[in-house]
Design a protein around this motif. Structure first.
Motif, PDB file in Angstrom:
ATOM      1  N   TRP A  55      52.146  47.103  38.187  1.00 28.81           N
ATOM      2  CA  TRP A  55      53.372  47.815  37.824  1.00 28.81           C
ATOM      3  C   TRP A  55      54.315  48.061  38.993  1.00 28.81           C
ATOM      4  O   TRP A  55      55.382  48.636  38.813  1.00 28.81           O
ATOM      5  N   ASP A  56      53.966  47.622  40.195  1.00 34.33           N
ATOM      6  CA  ASP A  56      54.727  47.978  41.387  1.00 34.33           C
ATOM      7  C   ASP A  56      55.233  46.723  42.079  1.00 34.33           C
ATOM      8  O   ASP A  56      54.459  45.895  42.541  1.00 34.33           O
ATOM      9  N   ASN A  57      56.570  46.589  42.179  1.00 33.19           N
ATOM     10  CA  ASN A  57      57.121  45.377  42.781  1.00 33.19           C
ATOM     11  C   ASN A  57      56.845  45.283  44.271  1.00 33.19           C
ATOM     12  O   ASN A  57      56.777  44.191  44.833  1.00 33.19           O
ATOM     13  N   GLN A  58      56.675  46.437  44.962  1.00 35.76           N
ATOM     14  CA  GLN A  58      56.350  46.395  46.378  1.00 35.76           C
ATOM     15  C   GLN A  58      54.942  45.841  46.572  1.00 35.76           C
ATOM     16  O   GLN A  58      54.698  44.988  47.431  1.00 35.76           O
ATOM     17  N   VAL A  59      54.006  46.320  45.781  1.00 31.00           N
ATOM     18  CA  VAL A  59      52.629  45.849  45.891  1.00 31.00           C
ATOM     19  C   VAL A  59      52.514  44.403  45.431  1.00 31.00           C
ATOM     20  O   VAL A  59      51.684  43.638  45.928  1.00 31.00           O
ATOM     21  N   GLN A  60      53.351  44.003  44.496  1.00 33.43           N
ATOM     22  CA  GLN A  60      53.297  42.632  43.980  1.00 33.43           C
ATOM     23  C   GLN A  60      53.473  41.611  45.111  1.00 33.43           C
ATOM     24  O   GLN A  60      52.790  40.579  45.140  1.00 33.43           O
ATOM     25  N   LYS A  61      54.363  41.886  46.030  1.00 35.73           N
ATOM     26  CA  LYS A  61      54.600  40.957  47.142  1.00 35.73           C
ATOM     27  C   LYS A  61      53.328  40.768  47.962  1.00 35.73           C
ATOM     28  O   LYS A  61      53.011  39.657  48.397  1.00 35.73           O
ATOM     29  N   ALA A  62      52.622  41.871  48.193  1.00 38.15           N
ATOM     30  CA  ALA A  62      51.383  41.793  48.965  1.00 38.15           C
ATOM     31  C   ALA A  62      50.318  40.999  48.218  1.00 38.15           C
ATOM     32  O   ALA A  62      49.589  40.186  48.808  1.00 38.15           O
ATOM     33  N   TYR A  63      50.210  41.233  46.913  1.00 34.55           N
ATOM     34  CA  TYR A  63      49.225  40.498  46.123  1.00 34.55           C
ATOM     35  C   TYR A  63      49.545  39.010  46.074  1.00 34.55           C
ATOM     36  O   TYR A  63      48.644  38.164  46.135  1.00 34.55           O
ATOM     37  N   VAL A  84      54.761  44.410  35.067  1.00 32.71           N
ATOM     38  CA  VAL A  84      55.148  45.176  33.879  1.00 32.71           C
ATOM     39  C   VAL A  84      55.577  46.558  34.362  1.00 32.71           C
ATOM     40  O   VAL A  84      54.770  47.278  34.939  1.00 32.71           O
ATOM     41  N   PRO A  85      56.834  46.941  34.181  1.00 31.58           N
ATOM     42  CA  PRO A  85      57.313  48.228  34.699  1.00 31.58           C
ATOM     43  C   PRO A  85      56.475  49.391  34.203  1.00 31.58           C
ATOM     44  O   PRO A  85      55.958  49.389  33.082  1.00 31.58           O
ATOM     45  N   TRP A  86      56.345  50.390  35.076  1.00 28.67           N
ATOM     46  CA  TRP A  86      55.540  51.556  34.758  1.00 28.67           C
ATOM     47  C   TRP A  86      55.941  52.205  33.440  1.00 28.67           C
ATOM     48  O   TRP A  86      55.090  52.694  32.688  1.00 28.67           O
ATOM     49  N   ALA A  87      57.220  52.207  33.134  1.00 24.24           N
ATOM     50  CA  ALA A  87      57.722  52.907  31.946  1.00 24.24           C
ATOM     51  C   ALA A  87      57.042  52.442  30.667  1.00 24.24           C
ATOM     52  O   ALA A  87      56.862  53.224  29.733  1.00 24.24           O
ATOM     53  N   ASN A  88      56.673  51.170  30.587  1.00 20.50           N
ATOM     54  CA  ASN A  88      55.997  50.696  29.372  1.00 20.50           C
ATOM     55  C   ASN A  88      54.676  49.985  29.668  1.00 20.50           C
ATOM     56  O   ASN A  88      54.134  49.279  28.826  1.00 20.50           O
ATOM     57  N   TYR A  89      54.153  50.195  30.869  1.00 21.70           N
ATOM     58  CA  TYR A  89      52.918  49.516  31.275  1.00 21.70           C
ATOM     59  C   TYR A  89      51.760  49.857  30.342  1.00 21.70           C
ATOM     60  O   TYR A  89      51.067  48.969  29.824  1.00 21.70           O
ATOM     61  N   TRP A  90      51.554  51.143  30.103  1.00 16.70           N
ATOM     62  CA  TRP A  90      50.368  51.553  29.346  1.00 16.70           C
ATOM     63  C   TRP A  90      50.511  51.264  27.862  1.00 16.70           C
ATOM     64  O   TRP A  90      49.534  50.899  27.195  1.00 16.70           O
ATOM     65  N   ASP A  91      51.714  51.377  27.333  1.00 13.02           N
ATOM     66  CA  ASP A  91      51.922  51.022  25.926  1.00 13.02           C
ATOM     67  C   ASP A  91      51.666  49.533  25.708  1.00 13.02           C
ATOM     68  O   ASP A  91      51.029  49.131  24.724  1.00 13.02           O
ATOM     69  N   LYS A  92      52.169  48.715  26.625  1.00 11.42           N
ATOM     70  CA  LYS A  92      51.984  47.270  26.484  1.00 11.42           C
ATOM     71  C   LYS A  92      50.526  46.874  26.687  1.00 11.42           C
ATOM     72  O   LYS A  92      49.996  46.006  25.974  1.00 11.42           O
ATOM     73  N   LEU A  93      49.864  47.521  27.653  1.00 14.58           N
ATOM     74  CA  LEU A  93      48.451  47.215  27.883  1.00 14.58           C
ATOM     75  C   LEU A  93      47.624  47.547  26.643  1.00 14.58           C
ATOM     76  O   LEU A  93      46.779  46.747  26.206  1.00 14.58           O
ATOM     77  N   ARG A  94      47.871  48.710  26.070  1.00 10.67           N
ATOM     78  CA  ARG A  94      47.130  49.108  24.875  1.00 10.67           C
ATOM     79  C   ARG A  94      47.377  48.124  23.731  1.00 10.67           C
ATOM     80  O   ARG A  94      46.438  47.718  23.025  1.00 10.67           O
ATOM     81  N   ALA A  95      48.632  47.714  23.557  1.00  5.27           N
ATOM     82  CA  ALA A  95      48.962  46.779  22.483  1.00  5.27           C
ATOM     83  C   ALA A  95      48.320  45.415  22.722  1.00  5.27           C
ATOM     84  O   ALA A  95      47.806  44.779  21.787  1.00  5.27           O
ATOM     85  N   ASP A  96      48.328  44.962  23.978  1.00  3.68           N
ATOM     86  CA  ASP A  96      47.754  43.656  24.284  1.00  3.68           C
ATOM     87  C   ASP A  96      46.240  43.641  24.101  1.00  3.68           C
ATOM     88  O   ASP A  96      45.664  42.672  23.603  1.00  3.68           O
ATOM     89  N   VAL A  97      45.588  44.723  24.513  1.00  3.49           N
ATOM     90  CA  VAL A  97      44.134  44.808  24.318  1.00  3.49           C
ATOM     91  C   VAL A  97      43.812  44.833  22.832  1.00  3.49           C
ATOM     92  O   VAL A  97      42.924  44.126  22.351  1.00  3.49           O
ATOM     93  N   SER A  98      44.560  45.635  22.084  1.00  2.00           N
ATOM     94  CA  SER A  98      44.335  45.739  20.644  1.00  2.00           C
ATOM     95  C   SER A  98      44.566  44.411  19.939  1.00  2.00           C
ATOM     96  O   SER A  98      43.858  44.061  18.993  1.00  2.00           O
TER      97      SER A  98
END
Length: 452
Positions: A55-63, A84-98
């Protein structure tokens, strides 16, 4: 650990947030953002793609830099990061897992992992990781050990919470930020007076001067807000309160009520912090005000260190967390990488997770200065980066080494948050009494968590 400001659990959940269930085959990086694809497992000679959600664009560069090196060593496995932006990260994760479209690896926080572990949607981090485990930060391992099993590979640790400050604004106001205190007893409080001196209206009057117009503020003193990790969790802890007590939510106690009342008063009574209308659902508002030179004190974590360093055009420093009646008590939080047990390519996913848990793989995170690795031998790269920038991050480390309050860990936190968040919104907006509002929010949270 994002957005941007949440590597942690942020917004309502800070911390951090900080801070991915990654994917394969039908590469979400190429467009669909998730799903277990048709690639076979690594090690067969056939090339596969593992995608990692964060969810973090700064960390994404390192990864991305880390995974480039991983692929050089493992040419049959390509790793793609998916932001995936933090604002909808958990909603999208839950939907994708489901929906059966979960990625192979995802960044996960303490507020959410138990629910996924209980539902059988996390890979156990077992004996295949024994070589890496000895180098993992102990508190991270403890935080994600549940029912005697470890459910994530430690990635990022936020350390404690501290206060970024604008040196010019603080010096102009004559405020000493090195020993700020807060207390329900005004005779023992120094934070209110300090933030009033640091808050100005359109005419240049400070909040402690006659005629100050709190409806037209041009410079805020502080970022009091509904931010779990950066703000109210620390106030609760430093007043001797709790947010959780075992499996029950317990933030309606007298100690916690006093802490919330103090924060709400900073916003609505003292007018030294932005309106909750701006901050309730925008966790980055205060950070952006600070970066624009419109806020003097910005209480936050290591997850915002690179954001501040890259974005601030003024001289700034880091001061200790204000001490409450029980001293300075900081929330401490870590982020892990979790594996999808239903991934179509388990071998490749395990290899990537092993890399993420190794000193070599994690060194890239520290080397970018984006976050403090939760792999101990990789932390030297983080310290070296900031030493080169002439920045001293030790106030965060000292906060983590002192008295701490653990991040939320209730397995039903998502459901509970959905129940208490609307009530918290009204409390911080000043539309609902703090005491009765917290009682109602606590009851709603426990009902949603199945504790009534």
């Amino acid at each position: 650990m994002a957005p941007s400001s949440r590597s942690r659990f942020a917004g309502l959940v800070a911390v951090t947030a900080a801070a991915l269930l990654a994917l394969t085959g039908c590469s979400p990086a190429a467009g669909n953002g998730g799903g277990t694809g048709g690639a076979s497992s690594g090690g067969s000679g056939q090339k596969v793609t593992v995608t990692v959600r964060l969810w973090d664009n700064q960390v994404q560069k390192a990864y991305d830099a880390s995974f480039k090196e991983f692929t050089a060593k493992n040419p049959d496995i390509t790793v793609k990061t998916v932001l995936v932006p933090w604002a909808n990260y958990w909603d999208k994760l839950r939907a994708d897992v489901s929906g059966g479209n979960a990625d192979d690896i995802s960044l996960m926080n303490a507020s959410n992992f138990k629910a996924y572990a209980d539902s059988g949607n996390l890979m156990e981090i077992g004996s295949a990781f024994d070589d890496e485990k000895k180098d993992w930060v102990d508190s991270s391992v403890q935080q994600y050990t549940y029912k005697d099993k470890l459910w994530g590979v430690p990635q990022l640790t936020d350390g404690g919470i501290a206060v970024y400050y604008n040196k010019k604004l603080v010096q102009q106001a004559g405020v000493d930020v090195s020993k700020l205190t807060w207390s329900p007893d005004s005779s023992k409080d120094t934070l209110v007076a300090a933030t009033k001196k640091l808050t100005k209206d359109a005419s240049g009057k400070t909040a402690d001067q006659p005629g100050f117009d709190g409806n037209h503020v041009t410079q805020w003193g502080y970022n009091a807000s509904q931010d779990l990790q950066a703000i109210y969790y620390n106030y609760i802890g430093s007043n001797g309160g709790k947010f959780e007590d075992g499996d029950r939510f317990a933030f309606g106690s007298d100690e916690s009520t006093q802490a919330f009342q103090y924060i709400v008063d900073l916003i609505n009574k003292d007018k030294v912090a932005p309106s909750a209308a701006n901050t309730n659902d925008n966790g980055d508002f205060a950070r952006d005000q600070f970066l624009q030179g419109k806020m003097a004190l910005f209480q936050s974590g290591l997850y915002n260190l690179k954001n501040v360093s890259d974005g601030a055009t003024f001289d700034w420093g880091v001061a200790p967390l204000p001490a409450g009646p029980k001293g300075a008590v900081s929330v401490v939080n870590s982020v892990v990488a979790v594996g999808n047990p239903k991934s179509a390519h388990q071998d490749a996913t395990t290899k990537v997770l092993q890399w993420l848990g190794s000193a070599e793989g994690s060194t890239f995170i520290g080397a970018e200065g984006a976050a403090l690795p939760a792999v101990k031998s990789a932390q030297a790269s983080f310290n070296a980066y900031w030493k080169g920038k002439d920045v001293d991050p030790t106030p965060f480390a000292k906060a983590a080494e002192g008295d701490v309050i653990q991040a939320p860990a209730n397995a039903k936190f998502q459901a509970a948050q959905a129940a208490f968040h609307p009530i918290f919104n009204e409390i911080f907006l000043g539309r609902r009494n703090v005491g009765s509002g917290l009682d109602a929010a606590e009851a709603a949270a426990n009902k949603a968590a199945g504790q009534n």
